[in-house]
Design a protein around this motif. Structure first.
Motif, PDB file in Angstrom:
ATOM      1  N   VAL A 184       0.609  -1.139   0.008  1.00 54.34           N
ATOM      2  CA  VAL A 184       0.093   0.010  -0.019  1.00 54.34           C
ATOM      3  C   VAL A 184       0.846   1.354  -0.044  1.00 54.34           C
ATOM      4  O   VAL A 184       0.639   2.340  -0.827  1.00 54.34           O
ATOM      5  CB  VAL A 184      -1.035   0.179   1.173  1.00 54.34           C
ATOM      6  N   ALA A 185       1.892   1.426   0.918  1.00 56.85           N
ATOM      7  CA  ALA A 185       2.698   2.460   0.901  1.00 56.85           C
ATOM      8  C   ALA A 185       3.622   2.562  -0.311  1.00 56.85           C
ATOM      9  O   ALA A 185       3.694   3.837  -1.011  1.00 56.85           O
ATOM     10  CB  ALA A 185       3.650   2.316   1.856  1.00 56.85           C
ATOM     11  N   PHE A 186       3.852   1.438  -1.247  1.00 53.86           N
ATOM     12  CA  PHE A 186       4.502   1.862  -2.287  1.00 53.86           C
ATOM     13  C   PHE A 186       3.548   2.327  -3.338  1.00 53.86           C
ATOM     14  O   PHE A 186       3.773   3.286  -4.160  1.00 53.86           O
ATOM     15  CB  PHE A 186       5.172   0.369  -2.864  1.00 53.86           C
ATOM     16  N   LEU A 187       2.396   1.635  -3.403  1.00 52.90           N
ATOM     17  CA  LEU A 187       1.230   2.275  -4.437  1.00 52.90           C
ATOM     18  C   LEU A 187       0.855   3.893  -3.903  1.00 52.90           C
ATOM     19  O   LEU A 187       0.489   4.474  -4.929  1.00 52.90           O
ATOM     20  CB  LEU A 187       0.290   1.385  -4.756  1.00 52.90           C
ATOM     21  N   ALA A 188       1.016   4.248  -2.887  1.00 51.20           N
ATOM     22  CA  ALA A 188       0.800   5.512  -2.431  1.00 51.20           C
ATOM     23  C   ALA A 188       1.687   6.388  -2.496  1.00 51.20           C
ATOM     24  O   ALA A 188       1.519   7.744  -2.659  1.00 51.20           O
ATOM     25  CB  ALA A 188       0.137   5.669  -0.889  1.00 51.20           C
ATOM     26  N   SER A 189       3.208   6.144  -3.122  1.00 50.71           N
ATOM     27  CA  SER A 189       4.366   6.972  -3.078  1.00 50.71           C
ATOM     28  C   SER A 189       4.143   7.792  -4.171  1.00 50.71           C
ATOM     29  O   SER A 189       3.575   7.446  -5.334  1.00 50.71           O
ATOM     30  CB  SER A 189       5.581   6.090  -3.033  1.00 50.71           C
ATOM     31  N   PRO A 190       4.789   9.004  -4.114  1.00 51.70           N
ATOM     32  CA  PRO A 190       4.782   9.764  -5.531  1.00 51.70           C
ATOM     33  C   PRO A 190       5.659   8.899  -6.784  1.00 51.70           C
ATOM     34  O   PRO A 190       5.081   9.148  -7.837  1.00 51.70           O
ATOM     35  CB  PRO A 190       5.715  10.950  -5.279  1.00 51.70           C
ATOM     36  N   ALA A 191       6.356   8.267  -6.352  1.00 54.10           N
ATOM     37  CA  ALA A 191       7.094   7.459  -7.567  1.00 54.10           C
ATOM     38  C   ALA A 191       6.170   6.340  -8.053  1.00 54.10           C
ATOM     39  O   ALA A 191       6.625   5.888  -9.300  1.00 54.10           O
ATOM     40  CB  ALA A 191       8.461   6.788  -6.932  1.00 54.10           C
ATOM     41  N   ALA A 192       5.196   5.983  -7.552  1.00 51.03           N
ATOM     42  CA  ALA A 192       4.190   5.043  -8.313  1.00 51.03           C
ATOM     43  C   ALA A 192       3.235   5.733  -9.396  1.00 51.03           C
ATOM     44  O   ALA A 192       2.277   5.050  -9.582  1.00 51.03           O
ATOM     45  CB  ALA A 192       3.587   4.194  -7.291  1.00 51.03           C
ATOM     46  N   GLY A 193       3.616   7.050  -9.648  1.00 51.16           N
ATOM     47  CA  GLY A 193       2.580   7.748 -10.349  1.00 51.16           C
ATOM     48  C   GLY A 193       2.464   7.253 -11.821  1.00 51.16           C
ATOM     49  O   GLY A 193       1.387   7.480 -12.528  1.00 51.16           O
ATOM     50  N   GLY A 194       3.306   6.269 -12.395  1.00 48.32           N
ATOM     51  CA  GLY A 194       2.913   5.649 -13.743  1.00 48.32           C
ATOM     52  C   GLY A 194       2.158   4.282 -13.628  1.00 48.32           C
ATOM     53  O   GLY A 194       2.131   3.855 -14.698  1.00 48.32           O
ATOM     54  N   ILE A 195       1.699   3.754 -12.201  1.00 48.92           N
ATOM     55  CA  ILE A 195       0.985   2.614 -12.352  1.00 48.92           C
ATOM     56  C   ILE A 195      -0.316   3.103 -12.195  1.00 48.92           C
ATOM     57  O   ILE A 195      -0.569   3.683 -11.278  1.00 48.92           O
ATOM     58  CB  ILE A 195       1.755   1.841 -11.049  1.00 48.92           C
ATOM     59  N   GLN A 196      -1.069   2.647 -13.010  1.00 54.20           N
ATOM     60  CA  GLN A 196      -2.727   3.022 -13.190  1.00 54.20           C
ATOM     61  C   GLN A 196      -3.605   2.060 -13.419  1.00 54.20           C
ATOM     62  O   GLN A 196      -3.596   1.328 -14.291  1.00 54.20           O
ATOM     63  CB  GLN A 196      -2.623   4.096 -14.334  1.00 54.20           C
ATOM     64  N   GLY A 197      -4.451   1.827 -12.271  1.00 59.20           N
ATOM     65  CA  GLY A 197      -5.538   0.715 -12.415  1.00 59.20           C
ATOM     66  C   GLY A 197      -5.324  -0.660 -12.212  1.00 59.20           C
ATOM     67  O   GLY A 197      -5.750  -1.417 -13.002  1.00 59.20           O
ATOM     68  N   ARG A 198      -4.100  -0.682 -11.637  1.00 63.94           N
ATOM     69  CA  ARG A 198      -3.515  -2.305 -11.500  1.00 63.94           C
ATOM     70  C   ARG A 198      -3.712  -2.748 -10.095  1.00 63.94           C
ATOM     71  O   ARG A 198      -3.905  -1.983  -9.225  1.00 63.94           O
ATOM     72  CB  ARG A 198      -2.023  -1.973 -11.812  1.00 63.94           C
ATOM     73  N   THR A 199      -3.745  -4.213 -10.061  1.00 61.70           N
ATOM     74  CA  THR A 199      -3.763  -4.735  -8.990  1.00 61.70           C
ATOM     75  C   THR A 199      -2.548  -5.741  -8.624  1.00 61.70           C
ATOM     76  O   THR A 199      -2.291  -6.486  -9.209  1.00 61.70           O
ATOM     77  CB  THR A 199      -5.016  -5.784  -8.773  1.00 61.70           C
ATOM     78  N   LEU A 200      -2.080  -5.421  -7.359  1.00 59.64           N
ATOM     79  CA  LEU A 200      -0.889  -6.101  -6.872  1.00 59.64           C
ATOM     80  C   LEU A 200      -1.043  -7.305  -5.769  1.00 59.64           C
ATOM     81  O   LEU A 200      -1.792  -6.887  -4.804  1.00 59.64           O
ATOM     82  CB  LEU A 200       0.290  -5.253  -6.555  1.00 59.64           C
ATOM     83  N   ARG A 201      -0.923  -8.475  -6.283  1.00 55.30           N
ATOM     84  CA  ARG A 201      -1.076  -9.467  -5.263  1.00 55.30           C
ATOM     85  C   ARG A 201      -0.058  -9.623  -4.211  1.00 55.30           C
ATOM     86  O   ARG A 201       1.310  -9.395  -4.310  1.00 55.30           O
ATOM     87  CB  ARG A 201      -1.004 -10.863  -5.749  1.00 55.30           C
ATOM     88  N   VAL A 202      -0.315  -9.780  -3.013  1.00 50.37           N
ATOM     89  CA  VAL A 202       0.527  -9.782  -1.684  1.00 50.37           C
ATOM     90  C   VAL A 202       0.055 -11.126  -1.254  1.00 50.37           C
ATOM     91  O   VAL A 202      -0.685 -11.044  -0.168  1.00 50.37           O
ATOM     92  CB  VAL A 202       0.508  -8.645  -0.944  1.00 50.37           C
ATOM     93  N   CYS A 203       0.521 -12.346  -1.872  1.00 51.31           N
ATOM     94  CA  CYS A 203       0.007 -13.643  -1.357  1.00 51.31           C
ATOM     95  C   CYS A 203       0.940 -14.638  -1.235  1.00 51.31           C
ATOM     96  O   CYS A 203       0.924 -16.089  -1.052  1.00 51.31           O
ATOM     97  CB  CYS A 203      -1.139 -14.045  -2.226  1.00 51.31           C
ATOM     98  N   GLY A 204       2.315 -14.307  -1.439  1.00 56.97           N
ATOM     99  CA  GLY A 204       3.394 -15.429  -1.291  1.00 56.97           C
ATOM    100  C   GLY A 204       3.444 -16.237  -2.543  1.00 56.97           C
ATOM    101  O   GLY A 204       4.062 -17.305  -2.410  1.00 56.97           O
ATOM    102  N   GLN A 205       2.939 -16.038  -3.554  1.00 53.88           N
ATOM    103  CA  GLN A 205       2.537 -16.449  -4.824  1.00 53.88           C
ATOM    104  C   GLN A 205       1.528 -17.943  -4.499  1.00 53.88           C
ATOM    105  O   GLN A 205       1.754 -19.030  -4.478  1.00 53.88           O
ATOM    106  CB  GLN A 205       3.622 -17.507  -5.524  1.00 53.88           C
ATOM    107  N   ASN A 206       0.434 -17.652  -3.673  1.00 55.49           N
ATOM    108  CA  ASN A 206      -0.389 -18.681  -3.209  1.00 55.49           C
ATOM    109  C   ASN A 206      -0.793 -19.528  -4.788  1.00 55.49           C
ATOM    110  O   ASN A 206      -1.233 -18.887  -5.590  1.00 55.49           O
ATOM    111  CB  ASN A 206      -1.843 -17.809  -2.913  1.00 55.49           C
ATOM    112  N   LEU A 207      -1.103 -20.516  -4.489  1.00 56.06           N
ATOM    113  CA  LEU A 207      -1.382 -21.512  -5.609  1.00 56.06           C
ATOM    114  C   LEU A 207      -2.701 -21.481  -5.884  1.00 56.06           C
ATOM    115  O   LEU A 207      -3.425 -22.817  -6.313  1.00 56.06           O
ATOM    116  CB  LEU A 207      -0.911 -22.750  -5.001  1.00 56.06           C
ATOM    117  N   VAL A 208      -3.355 -20.323  -6.062  1.00 58.37           N
ATOM    118  CA  VAL A 208      -4.835 -20.278  -6.498  1.00 58.37           C
ATOM    119  C   VAL A 208      -4.904 -18.990  -7.596  1.00 58.37           C
ATOM    120  O   VAL A 208      -3.926 -18.116  -7.363  1.00 58.37           O
ATOM    121  CB  VAL A 208      -6.008 -20.193  -5.688  1.00 58.37           C
ATOM    122  N   GLY A 209      -5.696 -18.869  -8.539  1.00 59.95           N
ATOM    123  CA  GLY A 209      -5.311 -17.841  -9.421  1.00 59.95           C
ATOM    124  C   GLY A 209      -4.314 -17.843 -10.314  1.00 59.95           C
ATOM    125  O   GLY A 209      -3.511 -18.945 -10.437  1.00 59.95           O
ATOM    126  N   ARG A 210      -4.109 -16.557 -10.623  1.00 59.72           N
ATOM    127  CA  ARG A 210      -2.813 -16.305 -11.380  1.00 59.72           C
ATOM    128  C   ARG A 210      -1.856 -15.329 -10.390  1.00 59.72           C
ATOM    129  O   ARG A 210      -2.108 -14.800  -9.505  1.00 59.72           O
ATOM    130  CB  ARG A 210      -2.987 -15.812 -12.691  1.00 59.72           C
TER     131      ARG A 210
END
Length: 454
Positions: free
Chosen positions: A428-454
């Motif tokens: 959350v802190a990374f996506l809230a930071s000024p430097a993340a201004g080029g990331i738009q409308g994306r979803t970042l998973r924080v799941c340890g590469q859970n073995l469901v989905g992609r």
């Protein structure tokens, strides 16, 4: 909630017993500590061409010139154990072009240091690409996700997907690379995050350790668990925080806010005037509002065949309808216009689904759709809207899962453990930071590469 098994197999006499018995040993993850180096050892930059050269030059460059002052190798050296490998694959044109860099990476993996990082930089496959180019670019996706499943010792593999026309040295590309290399991304694994635009990094950051200095952030659902961790992490990064939660959580909320010298607002986010009240409080107490973190959420799990109307409607009301109304109020106010950031909490259930969670999964998938559609509305102001999708996180909520089910859920990821609230907070802190201004409308998973989905 403590993962007792993880502690036992990594400490003392029980560690020795676990090794002798060949028991699975989830690693102790390398998490962020202020003042610690970005990576604890040399970095190999694999790949050929101007993009690879530019990335290597930035990583090795002096801080006075914007570089990171890392020990960068451009060729794999025998006997060297690397802390990180950056594979620059932006210039692949055919699937056969992946062979050399992939095998270079493979050749150093056995010596990768504990908590190491592998990060790819690539371009997205586009509809108007030729078949060979599209195959090569899409091939990076499968390569990276499979590579991440092979890593051990708490190492992770992630990818930065650089949109067409965006240079690899763009501020948000480098910021995303830095996040993935750092200990802040301890529980982010097997993920590819697209940088959509080459935009200014936002307000000038005087101190890289405090990228949110001077920014005012509202966090809903802040009284405990992930919400509390988000508050603490954002304040660590320099923000002033308004902590929001329901009146019933008033005492906990006050403790959280007081501990970080923030302000508390007791509020039901489903109230029709919630957005107005949040904005009025932020302006009155802090004079501005820069970042909105939609964290408040509930579960009311039940098989759909047994689902009562109130279980369905209450989850949708809190988890997505409230976010929509609050966001609409902010957009209409004319006060949310200084490179604003909106970060919403989704879930892996909203990506892959989960038995007994049709209501929750619908709400969290709705959040993913909401940020994707909201991002263009904030872009004219230099703003972004993105989501974070946690997997199994050690919270009071997951502590109520039956013990056997809880143990299985912990081990169903490449990292073989649940994440901590701080892992979500770092994203959350990374996506809230000024430097993340080029990331738009994306979803970042924080799941340890859970073995469901992609």
């Amino acid at each position: 909630m403590t993962d007792t098994y993880l502690h036992l197999v990594n400490h003392g006499a029980t560690r020795t017993v676990a090794k002798k018995l060949g028991l699975p040993r989830p690693p102790v993850l390398r998490r962020y500590e202020p003042g610690a180096p970005l990576v604890a050892g040399p970095v190999l930059v694999a790949g050929r061409g101007p993009d690879a050269d530019a990335v290597a030059q930035h990583l090795a460059g002096p801080p006075a010139e914007g570089g990171w002052d890392l020990a960068v190798h451009r060729h794999a050296d025998d006997g060297v154990r690397y802390a990180a490998v950056v594979a620059v694959l932006t210039e692949v044109a055919r699937p056969s072009d992946l062979a050399d860099p992939a095998l270079v990476v493979g050749g150093v993996l056995k010596g990768l240091l504990p908590g190491g990082r592998v990060v790819t930089l690539s371009r997205p496959a586009l509809p108007d690409d030729g078949p060979a180019l599209a195959a090569a670019r899409q091939g990076v996706d499968g390569f990276l996700r499979s590579l991440a499943k092979e890593l051990r010792g708490g190492a992770t593999g992630n990818g930065v997907v650089v949109a067409a026309g965006v240079p690899v040295t763009a501020a948000s590309v480098l910021a995303t690379l830095r996040f993935f290399l750092s200990a802040r991304s301890a529980y982010v694994d097997g993920q590819l995050l697209e940088v959509d635009a080459d935009v200014p990094a936002g307000p000038v950051v005087a101190d890289e350790a405090r990228p949110l200095e001077g920014r005012v952030v509202v966090v809903t659902g802040a009284a405990q668990g992930i919400g509390r961790a988000i508050v603490e992490t954002l304040v660590r990064d320099g923000a002033r925080v308004v902590a929001v939660d329901v009146p019933a959580a008033g005492e906990k909320l006050a403790r959280v806010a007081n501990a970080v010298r923030g302000t508390a607002l007791q509020l039901d986010v489903t109230a029709a005037d919630a957005g107005t009240r949040i904005l009025e409080h932020a302006l009155a107490r802090h004079g501005r509002l820069d970042v909105m973190v939609h964290n408040a959420g509930i579960t009311r799990d039940k098989l759909l065949a047994n689902m009562a109307p109130d279980r369905w409607s209450s989850v949708l009301a809190v988890n997505v309808e409230a976010q929509l109304r609050i966001t609409e109020a902010l957009l209409e106010s004319g006060e949310f216009v200084d490179a604003p950031r909106l970060v919403a909490l989704a879930s892996t259930s909203g990506i892959a689904g989960n038995r007994g969670q049709t209501n929750y999964a619908a709400s969290k998938a709705g959040v993913i759709g909401m940020v994707r559609a909201t991002a263009p509305l904030l872009a004219p102001f230099g703003g972004t809207a993105n989501a974070v999708a946690p997997g199994f996180i050690e919270t009071e909520m997951t502590a109520r899962i039956p013990p056997v089910t809880r143990q299985v859920a912990r081990r169903l990821s490449t990292l073989q453990q649940g994440g901590l609230p701080v892992d979500v907070a770092e994203a959350v802190a990374f996506l809230a930071s000024p430097a993340a201004g080029g990331i738009q409308g994306r979803t970042l998973r924080v799941c340890g590469q859970n073995l469901v989905g992609r």
